[in-house]
Motif scaffolding. Sequence first.
Motif, PDB file in Angstrom:
ATOM      1  N   ASP A  43      -3.381   2.402  -8.378  1.00 55.08           N
ATOM      2  CA  ASP A  43      -4.262   1.604  -7.534  1.00 55.08           C
ATOM      3  C   ASP A  43      -3.899   0.129  -7.509  1.00 55.08           C
ATOM      4  OD1 ASP A  43      -4.980   1.014 -10.109  1.00 55.08           O
ATOM      5  OD2 ASP A  43      -7.140   1.185  -9.784  1.00 55.08           O
ATOM      6  N   ARG A  61       1.006   4.158  -3.004  1.00 49.05           N
ATOM      7  CA  ARG A  61       0.903   5.608  -2.804  1.00 49.05           C
ATOM      8  C   ARG A  61       2.057   6.327  -3.486  1.00 49.05           C
ATOM      9  NH1 ARG A  61      -0.823   3.818   2.356  1.00 49.05           N
ATOM     10  NH2 ARG A  61       1.272   4.046   3.233  1.00 49.05           N
ATOM     11  N   ARG A  62       3.267   5.800  -3.331  1.00 49.52           N
ATOM     12  CA  ARG A  62       4.421   6.467  -3.955  1.00 49.52           C
ATOM     13  C   ARG A  62       4.329   6.409  -5.476  1.00 49.52           C
ATOM     14  NH1 ARG A  62       7.009   4.044   0.620  1.00 49.52           N
ATOM     15  NH2 ARG A  62       7.443   2.150  -0.584  1.00 49.52           N
ATOM     16  N   GLU A 112       0.827  -1.211   0.000  1.00 48.14           N
ATOM     17  CA  GLU A 112       0.000   0.000   0.000  1.00 48.14           C
ATOM     18  C   GLU A 112       0.859   1.258   0.000  1.00 48.14           C
ATOM     19  OE1 GLU A 112      -2.428  -0.808   3.396  1.00 48.14           O
ATOM     20  OE2 GLU A 112      -3.981  -1.824   2.201  1.00 48.14           O
ATOM     21  N   ALA A 113       2.007   1.217   0.688  1.00 48.30           N
ATOM     22  CA  ALA A 113       2.921   2.363   0.675  1.00 48.30           C
ATOM     23  C   ALA A 113       3.523   2.551  -0.715  1.00 48.30           C
ATOM     24  CB  ALA A 113       4.022   2.166   1.710  1.00 48.30           C
ATOM     25  N   ASN A 172       1.545   6.307  -7.116  1.00 53.08           N
ATOM     26  CA  ASN A 172       0.302   6.970  -7.508  1.00 53.08           C
ATOM     27  C   ASN A 172      -0.540   6.085  -8.429  1.00 53.08           C
ATOM     28  OD1 ASN A 172      -1.581   9.070  -7.504  1.00 53.08           O
ATOM     29  ND2 ASN A 172      -0.668  10.042  -9.313  1.00 53.08           N
TER      30      ASN A 172
END
Length: 279
Positions: free
Chosen positions: A100, A95-96, A91-92, A98
């Motif tokens: 899904d 996020r980095r 999940e990290a 960008n």
Amino acid sequence: MEARRFGAARVRVPVIGQGTWNIDRGDRAEAVRALRAGIDAGMTHIDTAEMYGEAEAIVAEAVRDCREEVFLVSKVVPSNATRRGVVRACEASLRRLNTDRLDCYLLHWPGSHPLAETIGGFEDLRRAGKILSWGVSNFDVDDLERALAVAGPDRIACNQVLYHLGERAIEHAVLPWCADHGVALVGYSPFGSGDFPEPSSPGGRVLDGIARSHGTTPYAVALAFLTRLATTFTIPKTGRPARAVENAGAGALHLGAAEIALIDAHFPRGPRPRMLPML
């Protein structure tokens, strides 16, 4: 650009992709341009990892408006590879990056956490749609057998390993195992991490002669040799757009049997080592 089935991922992926280890050490804008040039030239397989510093953020910028064209891979470090830790690490990375989801998520090297925990986390992520497939990296045959025993057949998409002209140890057992079990083999550091054959060396002259006959570069010849077998892929890294385009050209380069034999003679695979080489 030739594409092949990527193991249990069940999709076709370009044989030449793009690595990103240390890509954050140079000019960031130039690195983004290099990745985009590679994507535009057909190298849509992009490999990164949570431990590669700012690489995931650089990749995010490069794929911002072409994410659907890219086969995106990242990796979890073994210290994070508990069942819950794998999910948090992924999940990290998402996020980095960008995005899904990841097209493939790898365990970076064998660690101390039980494989059942790690693979359980991978399967949780797959069921949630956050990854589409998973694989491993730096796994020797014994490690692969353990992963297969836990996961069962048709689950391991790939094994990413050190593979270049001066380091062909994986050809003894790892590559045949992967071929026999439908696992894609992805070679990293295909130019030897700064140890590419000098043009004046006997091997360098061989590569140059073959390159001249095809109107290409010795680097492209090396990439074509490393992907000569039906289950092999490679992920060269460059921070230069022009070099990215050159690398992509290897995806359409097919070496003849005599050329392969000549390269093999000058860059022998050597004896099987006691331990799998890795960086």
